[in-house]
Design a protein around this motif. Structure first.
Motif, PDB file in Angstrom:
ATOM      1  N   ALA A  27      -7.458  -1.177  -4.910  1.00  0.00           N
ATOM      2  CA  ALA A  27      -8.344  -0.911  -6.043  1.00  0.00           C
ATOM      3  C   ALA A  27      -8.840   0.528  -6.006  1.00  0.00           C
ATOM      4  CB  ALA A  27      -9.523  -1.878  -6.029  1.00  0.00           C
ATOM      5  N   GLU A  28      -9.161   1.004  -4.815  1.00  0.00           N
ATOM      6  CA  GLU A  28      -9.631   2.388  -4.688  1.00  0.00           C
ATOM      7  C   GLU A  28      -8.529   3.377  -5.050  1.00  0.00           C
ATOM      8  OE1 GLU A  28     -11.625   5.413  -1.363  1.00  0.00           O
ATOM      9  OE2 GLU A  28     -11.041   3.376  -0.801  1.00  0.00           O
ATOM     10  N   SER A  29      -7.307   3.115  -4.586  1.00  0.00           N
ATOM     11  CA  SER A  29      -6.184   3.993  -4.904  1.00  0.00           C
ATOM     12  C   SER A  29      -5.921   4.019  -6.405  1.00  0.00           C
ATOM     13  CB  SER A  29      -4.920   3.525  -4.171  1.00  0.00           C
ATOM     14  OG  SER A  29      -5.065   3.658  -2.789  1.00  0.00           O
ATOM     15  N   ARG A  30      -5.934   2.837  -7.017  1.00  0.00           N
ATOM     16  CA  ARG A  30      -5.686   2.752  -8.449  1.00  0.00           C
ATOM     17  C   ARG A  30      -6.771   3.463  -9.245  1.00  0.00           C
ATOM     18  NH1 ARG A  30      -5.800  -2.405  -8.943  1.00  0.00           N
ATOM     19  NH2 ARG A  30      -7.993  -2.430  -9.548  1.00  0.00           N
ATOM     20  N   ASN A  31      -8.031   3.224  -8.890  1.00  0.00           N
ATOM     21  CA  ASN A  31      -9.133   3.832  -9.624  1.00  0.00           C
ATOM     22  C   ASN A  31      -9.143   5.353  -9.473  1.00  0.00           C
ATOM     23  OD1 ASN A  31      -9.991   1.317 -10.465  1.00  0.00           O
ATOM     24  ND2 ASN A  31     -11.493   1.088  -8.820  1.00  0.00           N
ATOM     25  N   THR A  32      -8.841   5.817  -8.263  1.00  0.00           N
ATOM     26  CA  THR A  32      -8.776   7.257  -8.035  1.00  0.00           C
ATOM     27  C   THR A  32      -7.664   7.880  -8.859  1.00  0.00           C
ATOM     28  OG1 THR A  32      -9.664   7.072  -5.798  1.00  0.00           O
ATOM     29  CG2 THR A  32      -8.418   9.059  -6.308  1.00  0.00           C
ATOM     30  N   PHE A  40       2.303  -2.568 -10.011  1.00  0.00           N
ATOM     31  CA  PHE A  40       1.001  -2.842 -10.617  1.00  0.00           C
ATOM     32  C   PHE A  40       0.907  -4.283 -11.093  1.00  0.00           C
ATOM     33  CE2 PHE A  40      -0.284   1.733 -11.657  1.00  0.00           C
ATOM     34  CZ  PHE A  40      -1.372   1.684 -10.795  1.00  0.00           C
ATOM     35  N   ALA A  41       2.022  -4.808 -11.614  1.00  0.00           N
ATOM     36  CA  ALA A  41       2.001  -6.161 -12.172  1.00  0.00           C
ATOM     37  C   ALA A  41       1.978  -7.237 -11.092  1.00  0.00           C
ATOM     38  CB  ALA A  41       3.218  -6.364 -13.069  1.00  0.00           C
ATOM     39  N   SER A  42       2.517  -6.932  -9.915  1.00  0.00           N
ATOM     40  CA  SER A  42       2.699  -7.984  -8.915  1.00  0.00           C
ATOM     41  C   SER A  42       1.803  -7.867  -7.691  1.00  0.00           C
ATOM     42  CB  SER A  42       4.158  -7.991  -8.435  1.00  0.00           C
ATOM     43  OG  SER A  42       4.488  -6.758  -7.814  1.00  0.00           O
ATOM     44  N   ILE A  43       1.257  -6.698  -7.446  1.00  0.00           N
ATOM     45  CA  ILE A  43       0.535  -6.484  -6.199  1.00  0.00           C
ATOM     46  C   ILE A  43      -0.818  -7.188  -6.217  1.00  0.00           C
ATOM     47  CG2 ILE A  43      -0.700  -4.381  -6.874  1.00  0.00           C
ATOM     48  CD1 ILE A  43       0.077  -3.250  -4.101  1.00  0.00           C
ATOM     49  N   ALA A  44      -1.182  -7.760  -5.078  1.00  0.00           N
ATOM     50  CA  ALA A  44      -2.493  -8.406  -4.951  1.00  0.00           C
ATOM     51  C   ALA A  44      -3.567  -7.341  -4.748  1.00  0.00           C
ATOM     52  CB  ALA A  44      -2.477  -9.373  -3.771  1.00  0.00           C
ATOM     53  N   ASP A  45      -4.678  -7.509  -5.425  1.00  0.00           N
ATOM     54  CA  ASP A  45      -5.745  -6.514  -5.342  1.00  0.00           C
ATOM     55  C   ASP A  45      -6.476  -6.623  -4.011  1.00  0.00           C
ATOM     56  OD1 ASP A  45      -6.395  -4.397  -6.884  1.00  0.00           O
ATOM     57  OD2 ASP A  45      -7.857  -5.416  -8.142  1.00  0.00           O
ATOM     58  N   THR A  46      -6.645  -5.482  -3.377  1.00  0.00           N
ATOM     59  CA  THR A  46      -7.480  -5.369  -2.184  1.00  0.00           C
ATOM     60  C   THR A  46      -8.421  -4.200  -2.421  1.00  0.00           C
ATOM     61  OG1 THR A  46      -6.022  -3.787  -1.058  1.00  0.00           O
ATOM     62  CG2 THR A  46      -5.542  -6.149  -0.761  1.00  0.00           C
ATOM     63  N   PRO A  47      -9.472  -4.062  -1.629  1.00  0.00           N
ATOM     64  CA  PRO A  47     -10.366  -2.902  -1.808  1.00  0.00           C
ATOM     65  C   PRO A  47      -9.619  -1.576  -1.715  1.00  0.00           C
ATOM     66  CG  PRO A  47     -11.424  -4.537  -0.435  1.00  0.00           C
ATOM     67  CD  PRO A  47     -10.021  -5.018  -0.636  1.00  0.00           C
ATOM     68  N   ASN A  80       0.830  -1.211   0.000  1.00  0.00           N
ATOM     69  CA  ASN A  80       0.000   0.000   0.000  1.00  0.00           C
ATOM     70  C   ASN A  80       0.860   1.256   0.000  1.00  0.00           C
ATOM     71  OD1 ASN A  80      -2.359  -1.484   0.086  1.00  0.00           O
ATOM     72  ND2 ASN A  80      -2.739  -1.149   2.264  1.00  0.00           N
ATOM     73  N   LEU A  81       1.902   1.231   0.810  1.00  0.00           N
ATOM     74  CA  LEU A  81       2.792   2.387   0.916  1.00  0.00           C
ATOM     75  C   LEU A  81       3.475   2.682  -0.411  1.00  0.00           C
ATOM     76  CD1 LEU A  81       4.473   4.532   2.387  1.00  0.00           C
ATOM     77  CD2 LEU A  81       6.017   2.690   3.115  1.00  0.00           C
ATOM     78  N   VAL A  82       4.090   1.660  -0.995  1.00  0.00           N
ATOM     79  CA  VAL A  82       4.832   1.865  -2.240  1.00  0.00           C
ATOM     80  C   VAL A  82       3.898   2.333  -3.350  1.00  0.00           C
ATOM     81  CG1 VAL A  82       6.185   0.713  -4.033  1.00  0.00           C
ATOM     82  CG2 VAL A  82       6.638   0.223  -1.621  1.00  0.00           C
ATOM     83  N   LEU A  83       2.733   1.722  -3.454  1.00  0.00           N
ATOM     84  CA  LEU A  83       1.796   2.113  -4.505  1.00  0.00           C
ATOM     85  C   LEU A  83       1.343   3.557  -4.320  1.00  0.00           C
ATOM     86  CD1 LEU A  83       0.218   1.226  -6.996  1.00  0.00           C
ATOM     87  CD2 LEU A  83      -1.621   0.480  -5.479  1.00  0.00           C
ATOM     88  N   ASP A  84       1.039   3.951  -3.102  1.00  0.00           N
ATOM     89  CA  ASP A  84       0.615   5.319  -2.826  1.00  0.00           C
ATOM     90  C   ASP A  84       1.682   6.316  -3.252  1.00  0.00           C
ATOM     91  OD1 ASP A  84      -0.807   7.532  -1.743  1.00  0.00           O
ATOM     92  OD2 ASP A  84       0.318   7.358   0.131  1.00  0.00           O
ATOM     93  N   VAL A  85       2.923   6.038  -2.902  1.00  0.00           N
ATOM     94  CA  VAL A  85       4.021   6.948  -3.229  1.00  0.00           C
ATOM     95  C   VAL A  85       4.254   7.024  -4.733  1.00  0.00           C
ATOM     96  CG1 VAL A  85       6.500   7.360  -2.964  1.00  0.00           C
ATOM     97  CG2 VAL A  85       5.130   6.626  -1.004  1.00  0.00           C
ATOM     98  N   LEU A  86       4.262   5.887  -5.396  1.00  0.00           N
ATOM     99  CA  LEU A  86       4.542   5.880  -6.824  1.00  0.00           C
ATOM    100  C   LEU A  86       3.411   6.515  -7.626  1.00  0.00           C
ATOM    101  CD1 LEU A  86       6.269   2.413  -7.315  1.00  0.00           C
ATOM    102  CD2 LEU A  86       7.305   4.663  -6.995  1.00  0.00           C
ATOM    103  N   LEU A  87       2.181   6.299  -7.215  1.00  0.00           N
ATOM    104  CA  LEU A  87       1.060   6.949  -7.900  1.00  0.00           C
ATOM    105  C   LEU A  87       1.123   8.462  -7.719  1.00  0.00           C
ATOM    106  CD1 LEU A  87      -1.959   4.583  -7.126  1.00  0.00           C
ATOM    107  CD2 LEU A  87      -0.715   4.815  -9.277  1.00  0.00           C
ATOM    108  N   THR A  88       1.423   8.884  -6.511  1.00  0.00           N
ATOM    109  CA  THR A  88       1.542  10.321  -6.250  1.00  0.00           C
ATOM    110  C   THR A  88       2.672  10.927  -7.064  1.00  0.00           C
ATOM    111  OG1 THR A  88       0.708  10.030  -3.995  1.00  0.00           O
ATOM    112  CG2 THR A  88       1.901  12.061  -4.461  1.00  0.00           C
ATOM    113  N   GLY A  89       3.807  10.234  -7.107  1.00  0.00           N
ATOM    114  CA  GLY A  89       4.938  10.725  -7.878  1.00  0.00           C
ATOM    115  C   GLY A  89       4.652  10.795  -9.363  1.00  0.00           C
TER     116      GLY A  89
END
Length: 206
Positions: free
Chosen positions: A125-130, A115-122, A66-75
């Motif tokens: 999914a919300e972070s990605r969709n946003t 994105f390729a390796s992370i398991a989907d959680t609610p 969750n942390l890594v995805l949040d940071v990379l999406l923000t960046g």
């Protein structure tokens, strides 16, 4: 560095403290990705780099993923500016080229791997969709401006046009590993312009 140094001043409002914690942690994650790669990023290391207790990081982000995805999406959202050259073709070429350069970078590669390796959680999914909703909305201004200049049809589906441009670039970086040279980008841009000249729908999505 102690956590209290990162968020110095106990009388700060919670919003100010939270913002400083987020900034310190995000900066530490980006630093770690550049130094050791996204696969080796760990919360204990991020705690050491940022001066924020690992318990605080776990409480806010729950998992490393969750942390890594949040940071990379923000960046990603901050890095890819939307060009305004005054012409649709030039805007699309500039944006596609910038996207290709970003996806070649350590941060861009890290985002693709997550994105390729992370398991989907609610939550994920919300972070990605946003992220994608906001990203499409910001980039759609390229199509909207072209429509206002009467370069393309007035009823173009802006999101579909942007997807037509960026999907093949992501595909090449993530799957086929083929280069996105100028000839390839020009062909994508021509396809998007062709779509924009003939598309018809009741209203834009944005």
């Amino acid at each position: 560095m102690k956590e209290t140094e990162v968020v110095a001043g106990k009388r700060r409002r919670p919003g100010g403290r939270a913002a400083k914690v987020t900034e310190a942690v995000h900066r530490a994650v980006l630093e770690a990705v550049l130094e050791v790669g996204v696969e080796k990023v760990s919360i204990p290391d991020i705690s050491r780099r940022s001066g924020v207790r690992d318990s605080t990081i776990y409480r806010r982000w729950v998992t490393r993923e969750n942390l890594v995805l949040d940071v990379l999406l923000t960046g990603s959202g901050r890095t890819l500016a939307v060009p305004d050259t005054g012409a649709l073709r030039d805007d699309l070429v500039a944006f596609a080229t910038a996207l290709d350069v970003y996806l070649k970078s350590a941060i861009g590669q890290g985002l693709l791997r997550v994105f390729a390796s992370i398991a989907d959680t609610p939550e994920i999914a919300e972070s990605r969709n946003t992220f994608w909703q906001e990203r499409f909305k910001s980039v759609a201004v390229i199509i909207d401006r072209a429509s206002e200049r009467s370069e393309i049809a007035a009823d173009v589906d802006a999101r579909a046009a942007i997807e037509l441009l960026i999907a093949p670039i992501h595909f090449r970086h993530l799957l086929s590993r083929q280069p996105c040279d100028r000839e390839f980008i020009d062909s994508l841009v021509s396809a998007v312009i062709g779509y924009c000249g003939t598309a018809s729908c009741d209203e834009k999505r944005f």
